[in-house]
Design a protein around this motif. Structure first.
Motif, PDB file in Angstrom:
ATOM      1  N   PRO A 119      -0.114  40.500  13.953  1.00  0.00           N
ATOM      2  CA  PRO A 119       1.019  40.352  13.022  1.00  0.00           C
ATOM      3  C   PRO A 119       0.976  39.045  12.213  1.00  0.00           C
ATOM      4  O   PRO A 119       1.165  39.062  10.999  1.00  0.00           O
ATOM      5  N   ALA A 120       0.698  37.953  12.872  1.00  0.00           N
ATOM      6  CA  ALA A 120       0.651  36.665  12.164  1.00  0.00           C
ATOM      7  C   ALA A 120      -0.524  36.622  11.194  1.00  0.00           C
ATOM      8  O   ALA A 120      -0.412  36.073  10.093  1.00  0.00           O
ATOM      9  N   LEU A 121      -1.626  37.213  11.592  1.00  0.00           N
ATOM     10  CA  LEU A 121      -2.821  37.204  10.737  1.00  0.00           C
ATOM     11  C   LEU A 121      -2.630  38.071   9.499  1.00  0.00           C
ATOM     12  O   LEU A 121      -3.130  37.736   8.424  1.00  0.00           O
ATOM     13  N   VAL A 122      -1.889  39.159   9.622  1.00  0.00           N
ATOM     14  CA  VAL A 122      -1.576  40.001   8.456  1.00  0.00           C
ATOM     15  C   VAL A 122      -0.800  39.180   7.438  1.00  0.00           C
ATOM     16  O   VAL A 122      -1.128  39.165   6.239  1.00  0.00           O
ATOM     17  N   GLU A 123       0.216  38.492   7.898  1.00  0.00           N
ATOM     18  CA  GLU A 123       1.052  37.686   6.999  1.00  0.00           C
ATOM     19  C   GLU A 123       0.243  36.558   6.364  1.00  0.00           C
ATOM     20  O   GLU A 123       0.314  36.333   5.156  1.00  0.00           O
ATOM     21  N   THR A 124      -0.562  35.877   7.160  1.00  0.00           N
ATOM     22  CA  THR A 124      -1.394  34.787   6.641  1.00  0.00           C
ATOM     23  C   THR A 124      -2.411  35.300   5.624  1.00  0.00           C
ATOM     24  O   THR A 124      -2.613  34.689   4.572  1.00  0.00           O
ATOM     25  N   ALA A 125      -3.052  36.417   5.930  1.00  0.00           N
ATOM     26  CA  ALA A 125      -4.056  36.984   5.019  1.00  0.00           C
ATOM     27  C   ALA A 125      -3.434  37.354   3.683  1.00  0.00           C
ATOM     28  O   ALA A 125      -4.034  37.131   2.627  1.00  0.00           O
ATOM     29  N   ALA A 126      -2.228  37.908   3.725  1.00  0.00           N
ATOM     30  CA  ALA A 126      -1.562  38.308   2.485  1.00  0.00           C
ATOM     31  C   ALA A 126      -1.098  37.089   1.685  1.00  0.00           C
ATOM     32  O   ALA A 126      -1.289  37.037   0.469  1.00  0.00           O
ATOM     33  N   LYS A 127      -0.494  36.133   2.353  1.00  0.00           N
ATOM     34  CA  LYS A 127       0.054  34.959   1.648  1.00  0.00           C
ATOM     35  C   LYS A 127      -1.030  34.030   1.124  1.00  0.00           C
ATOM     36  O   LYS A 127      -0.928  33.507   0.024  1.00  0.00           O
ATOM     37  N   GLU A 128      -2.075  33.812   1.909  1.00  0.00           N
ATOM     38  CA  GLU A 128      -3.127  32.859   1.535  1.00  0.00           C
ATOM     39  C   GLU A 128      -4.315  33.523   0.845  1.00  0.00           C
ATOM     40  O   GLU A 128      -5.278  32.846   0.506  1.00  0.00           O
ATOM     41  N   LYS A 129      -4.255  34.854   0.657  1.00  0.00           N
ATOM     42  CA  LYS A 129      -5.345  35.605   0.018  1.00  0.00           C
ATOM     43  C   LYS A 129      -6.692  35.304   0.680  1.00  0.00           C
ATOM     44  O   LYS A 129      -7.690  35.019   0.016  1.00  0.00           O
ATOM     45  N   LEU A 130      -6.714  35.384   2.014  1.00  0.00           N
ATOM     46  CA  LEU A 130      -7.934  35.096   2.765  1.00  0.00           C
ATOM     47  C   LEU A 130      -8.992  36.163   2.493  1.00  0.00           C
ATOM     48  O   LEU A 130      -8.669  37.341   2.359  1.00  0.00           O
ATOM     49  N   SER A 131     -10.235  35.747   2.460  1.00  0.00           N
ATOM     50  CA  SER A 131     -11.326  36.711   2.348  1.00  0.00           C
ATOM     51  C   SER A 131     -11.526  37.364   3.706  1.00  0.00           C
ATOM     52  O   SER A 131     -11.028  36.880   4.727  1.00  0.00           O
ATOM     53  N   SER A 132     -12.283  38.440   3.736  1.00  0.00           N
ATOM     54  CA  SER A 132     -12.528  39.109   5.014  1.00  0.00           C
ATOM     55  C   SER A 132     -13.275  38.194   5.979  1.00  0.00           C
ATOM     56  O   SER A 132     -13.012  38.203   7.185  1.00  0.00           O
ATOM     57  N   LYS A 133     -14.171  37.360   5.466  1.00  0.00           N
ATOM     58  CA  LYS A 133     -14.888  36.413   6.329  1.00  0.00           C
ATOM     59  C   LYS A 133     -13.953  35.358   6.886  1.00  0.00           C
ATOM     60  O   LYS A 133     -14.075  34.968   8.047  1.00  0.00           O
ATOM     61  N   ASP A 134     -13.007  34.896   6.066  1.00  0.00           N
ATOM     62  CA  ASP A 134     -12.026  33.920   6.547  1.00  0.00           C
ATOM     63  C   ASP A 134     -11.120  34.518   7.612  1.00  0.00           C
ATOM     64  O   ASP A 134     -10.765  33.854   8.586  1.00  0.00           O
ATOM     65  N   ILE A 135     -10.752  35.779   7.422  1.00  0.00           N
ATOM     66  CA  ILE A 135      -9.922  36.465   8.421  1.00  0.00           C
ATOM     67  C   ILE A 135     -10.684  36.553   9.736  1.00  0.00           C
ATOM     68  O   ILE A 135     -10.152  36.216  10.800  1.00  0.00           O
ATOM     69  N   GLN A 136     -11.924  36.985   9.679  1.00  0.00           N
ATOM     70  CA  GLN A 136     -12.715  37.116  10.902  1.00  0.00           C
ATOM     71  C   GLN A 136     -12.931  35.763  11.572  1.00  0.00           C
ATOM     72  O   GLN A 136     -12.981  35.681  12.797  1.00  0.00           O
ATOM     73  N   ALA A 137     -13.051  34.706  10.787  1.00  0.00           N
ATOM     74  CA  ALA A 137     -13.246  33.369  11.357  1.00  0.00           C
ATOM     75  C   ALA A 137     -11.996  32.900  12.106  1.00  0.00           C
ATOM     76  O   ALA A 137     -12.098  32.114  13.051  1.00  0.00           O
ATOM     77  N   ARG A 138     -10.825  33.368  11.713  1.00  0.00           N
ATOM     78  CA  ARG A 138      -9.574  32.954  12.365  1.00  0.00           C
ATOM     79  C   ARG A 138      -9.220  33.782  13.592  1.00  0.00           C
ATOM     80  O   ARG A 138      -8.296  33.438  14.320  1.00  0.00           O
ATOM     81  N   ILE A 139      -9.935  34.857  13.811  1.00  0.00           N
ATOM     82  CA  ILE A 139      -9.630  35.722  14.953  1.00  0.00           C
ATOM     83  C   ILE A 139     -10.115  35.056  16.235  1.00  0.00           C
ATOM     84  O   ILE A 139     -11.281  34.682  16.353  1.00  0.00           O
ATOM     85  N   GLN A 140      -9.192  34.904  17.195  1.00  0.00           N
ATOM     86  CA  GLN A 140      -9.526  34.319  18.493  1.00  0.00           C
ATOM     87  C   GLN A 140      -9.933  35.400  19.501  1.00  0.00           C
ATOM     88  O   GLN A 140     -10.858  35.209  20.270  1.00  0.00           O
ATOM     89  N   ASP A 141      -9.220  36.524  19.518  1.00  0.00           N
ATOM     90  CA  ASP A 141      -9.487  37.632  20.441  1.00  0.00           C
ATOM     91  C   ASP A 141     -10.134  38.756  19.639  1.00  0.00           C
ATOM     92  O   ASP A 141      -9.482  39.692  19.211  1.00  0.00           O
ATOM     93  N   PHE A 142     -11.443  38.657  19.445  1.00  0.00           N
ATOM     94  CA  PHE A 142     -12.177  39.578  18.590  1.00  0.00           C
ATOM     95  C   PHE A 142     -12.371  40.913  19.299  1.00  0.00           C
ATOM     96  O   PHE A 142     -12.911  40.980  20.400  1.00  0.00           O
ATOM     97  N   GLN A 143     -11.924  41.999  18.668  1.00  0.00           N
ATOM     98  CA  GLN A 143     -12.063  43.349  19.203  1.00  0.00           C
ATOM     99  C   GLN A 143     -13.156  44.065  18.396  1.00  0.00           C
ATOM    100  O   GLN A 143     -12.918  44.456  17.269  1.00  0.00           O
ATOM    101  N   PHE A 144     -14.333  44.205  18.967  1.00  0.00           N
ATOM    102  CA  PHE A 144     -15.448  44.804  18.242  1.00  0.00           C
ATOM    103  C   PHE A 144     -15.229  46.282  17.990  1.00  0.00           C
ATOM    104  O   PHE A 144     -14.566  46.967  18.763  1.00  0.00           O
ATOM    105  N   ASP A 145     -15.787  46.770  16.896  1.00  0.00           N
ATOM    106  CA  ASP A 145     -15.701  48.179  16.535  1.00  0.00           C
ATOM    107  C   ASP A 145     -17.106  48.761  16.619  1.00  0.00           C
ATOM    108  O   ASP A 145     -17.931  48.570  15.727  1.00  0.00           O
ATOM    109  N   TYR A 146     -17.396  49.455  17.705  1.00  0.00           N
ATOM    110  CA  TYR A 146     -18.733  49.997  17.929  1.00  0.00           C
ATOM    111  C   TYR A 146     -18.871  51.414  17.380  1.00  0.00           C
ATOM    112  O   TYR A 146     -19.944  52.000  17.446  1.00  0.00           O
TER     113      TYR A 146
END
Length: 149
Positions: A119-146
């Motif tokens: 939830p917090a990352l959605v809001e941050t990504a929208a407000k700060e216009k984060l790139s997909s790489k920036d979003i992935q860099a901020r993820i602490q609990d990474f859930q891989f998609d296999y």
């Protein structure tokens, strides 16, 4: 019970699988065969068959590539629905309020976030216009998609 879907049942799109693709295969094969019969001749017929062969082979390649494009577009839609559902389950609010401010690449990156940080990352990504790489860099609990093709 007859109406229940069966697992691993192949799905066919008749116009693609039984009309367009076989016609393209036949045309490509025939064009190649005819061109090989006249290859090396410097006349109008050999140039014509070269053109037919080239167009048929390129068309066949496009048909095969479109099939992959459709699968990836469908996966993108499913991922967007998954992120919408997860966001709703975590917050009780619809993600649609944020979606106009998010690009598809951002939503695809958000799917990797764990439930606690989504939830917090959605809001941050929208407000700060984060790139997909920036979003992935901020993820602490990474859930891989296999399962992505």
């Amino acid at each position: 019970m007859a109406d229940q879907p069966t697992k691993n049942k192949p799905m066919y799109y008749p116009w693609h699988h039984f009309v367009l693709l076989p016609a393209a295969l036949v045309l490509a094969g025939y064009g190649i065969r005819r061109y090989l019969n006249v290859a090396g001749n410097d006349d109008e017929i050999s140039r014509l068959w070269f053109t037919v062969m080239l167009l048929a082979v390129v068309g066949l390649g496009v048909l095969v590539m479109l099939r992959q494009h459709y699968a990836l577009a469908l996966q993108d839609r499913l991922i967007r629905l998954e992120v919408r559902q997860r966001y709703f389950e975590l917050t009780g609010k619809s993600l649609r309020a944020w979606e106009p401010q998010l690009q598809m690449s951002q939503i695809l990156a958000l799917r990797f976030a764990g439930d606690a940080e989504l939830p917090a990352l959605v809001e941050t990504a929208a407000k700060e216009k984060l790139s997909s790489k920036d979003i992935q860099a901020r993820i602490q609990d990474f859930q891989f998609d296999y399962l992505r093709v």
